[in-house]
Design an enzyme around this catalytic site. Structure first.
Site, PDB file in Angstrom:
ATOM      1  N   HIS A   1       0.796  -1.232   0.000  1.00  0.00           N
ATOM      2  CA  HIS A   1       0.000   0.000   0.000  1.00  0.00           C
ATOM      3  C   HIS A   1       0.830   1.284   0.000  1.00  0.00           C
ATOM      4  CE1 HIS A   1       0.684  -0.420   4.376  1.00  0.00           C
ATOM      5  NE2 HIS A   1       0.528   0.882   4.432  1.00  0.00           N
TER       6      HIS A   1
HETATM    7  C1  UD1 Z   1      -2.348   5.451   5.742  1.00  0.00           C
HETATM    8  C2  UD1 Z   1      -1.064   5.950   6.398  1.00  0.00           C
HETATM    9  C3  UD1 Z   1       0.020   4.898   6.295  1.00  0.00           C
HETATM   10  C4  UD1 Z   1      -0.460   3.579   6.866  1.00  0.00           C
HETATM   11  C5  UD1 Z   1      -1.762   3.176   6.214  1.00  0.00           C
HETATM   12  C6  UD1 Z   1      -2.283   1.962   6.932  1.00  0.00           C
HETATM   13  C7  UD1 Z   1      -0.664   8.362   6.256  1.00  0.00           C
HETATM   14  C8  UD1 Z   1       0.069   9.439   5.550  1.00  0.00           C
HETATM   15  N1  UD1 Z   1      -0.585   7.142   5.704  1.00  0.00           N
HETATM   16  O1  UD1 Z   1      -2.083   5.262   4.366  1.00  0.00           O
HETATM   17  O2  UD1 Z   1       1.142   5.323   7.037  1.00  0.00           O
HETATM   18  O3  UD1 Z   1       0.522   2.614   6.626  1.00  0.00           O
HETATM   19  O4  UD1 Z   1      -2.729   4.237   6.358  1.00  0.00           O
HETATM   20  O5  UD1 Z   1      -3.253   1.285   6.266  1.00  0.00           O
HETATM   21  O6  UD1 Z   1      -1.301   8.610   7.260  1.00  0.00           O
HETATM   22  N2  UD1 Z   1      -9.393   4.659   1.454  1.00  0.00           N
HETATM   23  C9  UD1 Z   1     -10.609   4.046   1.358  1.00  0.00           C
HETATM   24  N3  UD1 Z   1     -11.232   3.678   2.523  1.00  0.00           N
HETATM   25  C10 UD1 Z   1     -10.695   3.877   3.758  1.00  0.00           C
HETATM   26  C11 UD1 Z   1      -9.458   4.508   3.835  1.00  0.00           C
HETATM   27  C12 UD1 Z   1      -8.814   4.891   2.672  1.00  0.00           C
HETATM   28  O7  UD1 Z   1     -11.135   3.839   0.267  1.00  0.00           O
HETATM   29  O8  UD1 Z   1     -11.324   3.500   4.765  1.00  0.00           O
HETATM   30  C13 UD1 Z   1      -8.702   5.041   0.195  1.00  0.00           C
HETATM   31  C14 UD1 Z   1      -9.039   6.456  -0.254  1.00  0.00           C
HETATM   32  O9  UD1 Z   1      -9.069   6.463  -1.656  1.00  0.00           O
HETATM   33  C15 UD1 Z   1      -7.839   7.249   0.220  1.00  0.00           C
HETATM   34  C16 UD1 Z   1      -6.703   6.236   0.099  1.00  0.00           C
HETATM   35  O10 UD1 Z   1      -7.288   4.991   0.411  1.00  0.00           O
HETATM   36  O11 UD1 Z   1      -7.605   8.414  -0.524  1.00  0.00           O
HETATM   37  C17 UD1 Z   1      -5.525   6.519   1.003  1.00  0.00           C
HETATM   38  O12 UD1 Z   1      -5.957   6.643   2.364  1.00  0.00           O
HETATM   39  P1  UD1 Z   1      -5.073   7.473   3.412  1.00  0.00           P
HETATM   40  O13 UD1 Z   1      -5.617   7.349   4.777  1.00  0.00           O
HETATM   41  O14 UD1 Z   1      -4.846   8.852   2.895  1.00  0.00           O
HETATM   42  O15 UD1 Z   1      -3.655   6.789   3.325  1.00  0.00           O
HETATM   43  P2  UD1 Z   1      -3.267   5.247   3.338  1.00  0.00           P
HETATM   44  O16 UD1 Z   1      -2.656   4.937   2.012  1.00  0.00           O
HETATM   45  O17 UD1 Z   1      -4.405   4.441   3.808  1.00  0.00           O
HETATM   46  N1  UDP Z   2      -3.846  -6.107   8.755  1.00  0.00           N
HETATM   47  C1  UDP Z   2      -5.086  -6.734   8.818  1.00  0.00           C
HETATM   48  N2  UDP Z   2      -5.694  -7.121   7.655  1.00  0.00           N
HETATM   49  C2  UDP Z   2      -5.115  -6.930   6.423  1.00  0.00           C
HETATM   50  C3  UDP Z   2      -3.843  -6.293   6.375  1.00  0.00           C
HETATM   51  C4  UDP Z   2      -3.245  -5.889   7.553  1.00  0.00           C
HETATM   52  O1  UDP Z   2      -5.627  -6.939   9.904  1.00  0.00           O
HETATM   53  O2  UDP Z   2      -5.710  -7.308   5.409  1.00  0.00           O
HETATM   54  C5  UDP Z   2      -3.214  -5.644  10.019  1.00  0.00           C
HETATM   55  C6  UDP Z   2      -1.851  -6.223  10.288  1.00  0.00           C
HETATM   56  O3  UDP Z   2      -1.929  -7.472  10.953  1.00  0.00           O
HETATM   57  C7  UDP Z   2      -1.214  -5.142  11.139  1.00  0.00           C
HETATM   58  C8  UDP Z   2      -1.814  -3.868  10.603  1.00  0.00           C
HETATM   59  O4  UDP Z   2      -2.991  -4.251   9.896  1.00  0.00           O
HETATM   60  O5  UDP Z   2      -1.608  -5.315  12.509  1.00  0.00           O
HETATM   61  C9  UDP Z   2      -0.831  -3.172   9.708  1.00  0.00           C
HETATM   62  O6  UDP Z   2      -1.436  -2.116   9.090  1.00  0.00           O
HETATM   63  P1  UDP Z   2      -0.950  -1.512   7.696  1.00  0.00           P
HETATM   64  O7  UDP Z   2      -0.086  -2.479   6.966  1.00  0.00           O
HETATM   65  O8  UDP Z   2      -2.163  -1.018   7.026  1.00  0.00           O
HETATM   66  O9  UDP Z   2      -0.127  -0.225   8.173  1.00  0.00           O
HETATM   67  P2  UDP Z   2       1.392   0.036   8.563  1.00  0.00           P
HETATM   68  O10 UDP Z   2       1.759  -0.879   9.669  1.00  0.00           O
HETATM   69  O11 UDP Z   2       2.204  -0.152   7.318  1.00  0.00           O
HETATM   70  O12 UDP Z   2       1.398   1.463   8.953  1.00  0.00           O
END
Ligand code: UD1
Ligand code: UDP
Length: 367
Positions: A210
């Site tokens: 991601h």
């Molecule tokens: C965010 C965090 C990242 C973390 C990740 C965990 C920041 C800058 N990034 O990245 O560090 O590793 O979460 O998962 O805070 N979206 C949906 N539904 C949701 C959430 C997001 O559709 O419930 C889509 C939207 O199109 C959105 C995109 O995902 O624009 C990105 O979401 P965002 O929270 O901005 O960043 P992540 O890539 O999820």
């Molecule tokens: N995770 C989950 N389901 C998924 C992918 C990840 O429950 O399909 C959990 C994973 O076990 C971990 C957390 O989400 O506890 C990690 O989140 P993510 O990779 O989104 O964020 P990051 O750690 O990179 O910030």
């Protein structure tokens, strides 16, 4: 005292669950502590948010700021305005932020600028050195105004000391994400996809991607996934896809008989799959920690990590984002030559209790 606990994105929910448990436990023993759980709304899909509250038994948030998605500045702004409004209605004594997401930084700034409310950063002090990642900026800004650092590693302590933070504000406590893992280990659940794909223990790969650098360009995502499929010797690859990645993955049109794409999985199902996997391939931060604790080989498609102990002590190896590095790693895996790994210091399942004890002492909380 009143503590605000901030959570906005998937990894936050996993990190706050044991802190809430530990506060509840201390309250039952009579400590004069109250808390407000503030969900910023950064993640909002059921599969990215609600399901974690249900599975991990996290109480419903007292407030949801409903910030939603947007550009970095839009999201930061919405969260700051929402949280500031809440603090103006009623200020807290301590704002606890966890991890490195935008909600972490935005709420720490709003709290600090509201009459110098104390800020505690759980997972403070870690650094990737990669300023192209929004998370690195979130970490640096948050740590610049944090009062109390609850750290996961000696490397984090050293980073903070080098930045001039005095030892009396650094508390090396361990990793709350691992508290949750130990607590939930007996409850991990086999997901439906296990039977559907006929999976067998240690005979499949679990993959998540991601990071913007890997998934925001169709070409990059395509070349990575294509190479992973090519070198996988037909072993099933289970790919629970983050919403950020889904649109781009569809645009690549990539399909392969052994590539099984699913929605994001629940915590109990996802970690069941990690525990029994041959290997994990990921660009997540938290997943490298969980793979380390479960002793599962982990390949990280990033050039840097803010969690070096997952490589030096654990099972993680950084492959970078060049697809040419993937084949040699798979050869090593299939030859049974992946390193064994151990568990980093203090990752013992008791981190949240230590955090709450420190808070009790710092704030002189009475029974
Ligand atoms: C965010 C965090 C990242 C973390 C990740 C965990 C920041 C800058 N990034 O990245 O560090 O590793 O979460 O998962 O805070 N979206 C949906 N539904 C949701 C959430 C997001 O559709 O419930 C889509 C939207 O199109 C959105 C995109 O995902 O624009 C990105 O979401 P965002 O929270 O901005 O960043 P992540 O890539 O999820
Ligand atoms: N995770 C989950 N389901 C998924 C992918 C990840 O429950 O399909 C959990 C994973 O076990 C971990 C957390 O989400 O506890 C990690 O989140 P993510 O990779 O989104 O964020 P990051 O750690 O990179 O910030």
């Amino acid at each position: 005292m009143l503590i605000d606990i901030i959570a906005g994105a998937r990894p936050n929910f996993i990190k706050i669950a044991p802190i809430i448990d530990a506060i509840e436990q201390r309250r039952h023993q009579g400590a004069a502590m109250e808390y407000r759980l503030v969900h910023t709304g950064q993640h909002y899909d059921k599969k990215m948010s609600g399901d974690f509250f249900d599975q991990l038994g996290i109480p419903a948030p007292h407030h949801n700021l409903e910030a939603g998605s947007g550009t970095q500045a839009e999201q930061t702004g919405k969260i700051m305005v929402g949280y500031e409004r809440l603090l103006m209605e009623k200020a807290c004594d301590l704002c606890i932020v966890v991890g490195d997401v935008t909600s972490t930084m935005a709420c720490s700034i709003a709290a600090k600028k509201m009459n110098n409310i104390k800020v505690a950063h759980v997972e403070g002090g870690i650094r990737s050195g990669d300023m192209t990642m929004p998370e690195e900026i979130n970490r640096m800004v948050t740590d610049a105004i944090t009062d109390y650092f609850f750290t996961t590693s000696e490397v984090a302590n050293t980073n903070l000391r080098s930045a001039g933070v005095k030892d009396d504000r650094i508390f090396f406590v361990g990793n709350t994400m691992i508290d949750t893992l130990y607590k939930q280990m007996p409850r991990l659940q086999q997901p439906e996809i296990w039977a559907k794909c006929g999976l067998k223990a240690k005979e499949y790969i679990i993959m998540t991607l991601h990071r913007p650098a890997n998934v925001d360009s169709k070409e990059k995502l395509n070349e990575l996934v294509t190479e992973i499929v090519r070198v996988s010797q037909g072993m099933p690859i289970i790919f629970p896809v983050h919403p950020r990645t889904m649109k781009m993955l569809e645009a690549t049109g990539i399909k392969a008989a052994n590539l099984h794409v699913t929605e994001p999985l629940g915590y109990l199902e996802f970690n069941y799959l990690v525990k029994h996997a041959k290997a994990v391939i990921t660009d997540s931060g938290g997943i490298t920690e969980e793979a380390t604790v479960m002793g599962v080989p982990c390949m990280t498609l990033r050039d840097s990590t803010e969690r070096p102990e997952t490589c030096t002590t654990g099972t993680n190896e950084l492959l970078g984002t060049d697809p040419n590095n993937i084949a040699p790693a798979f050869e090593k895996l299939f030859a049974g030559k992946w390193k064994q790994g151990g568990i980093p210091e203090m990752w013992d399942g008791k981190t949240a209790q230590r955090i709450v004890e420190h808070i009790v002492t710092i704030f002189g909380v009475h029974n």
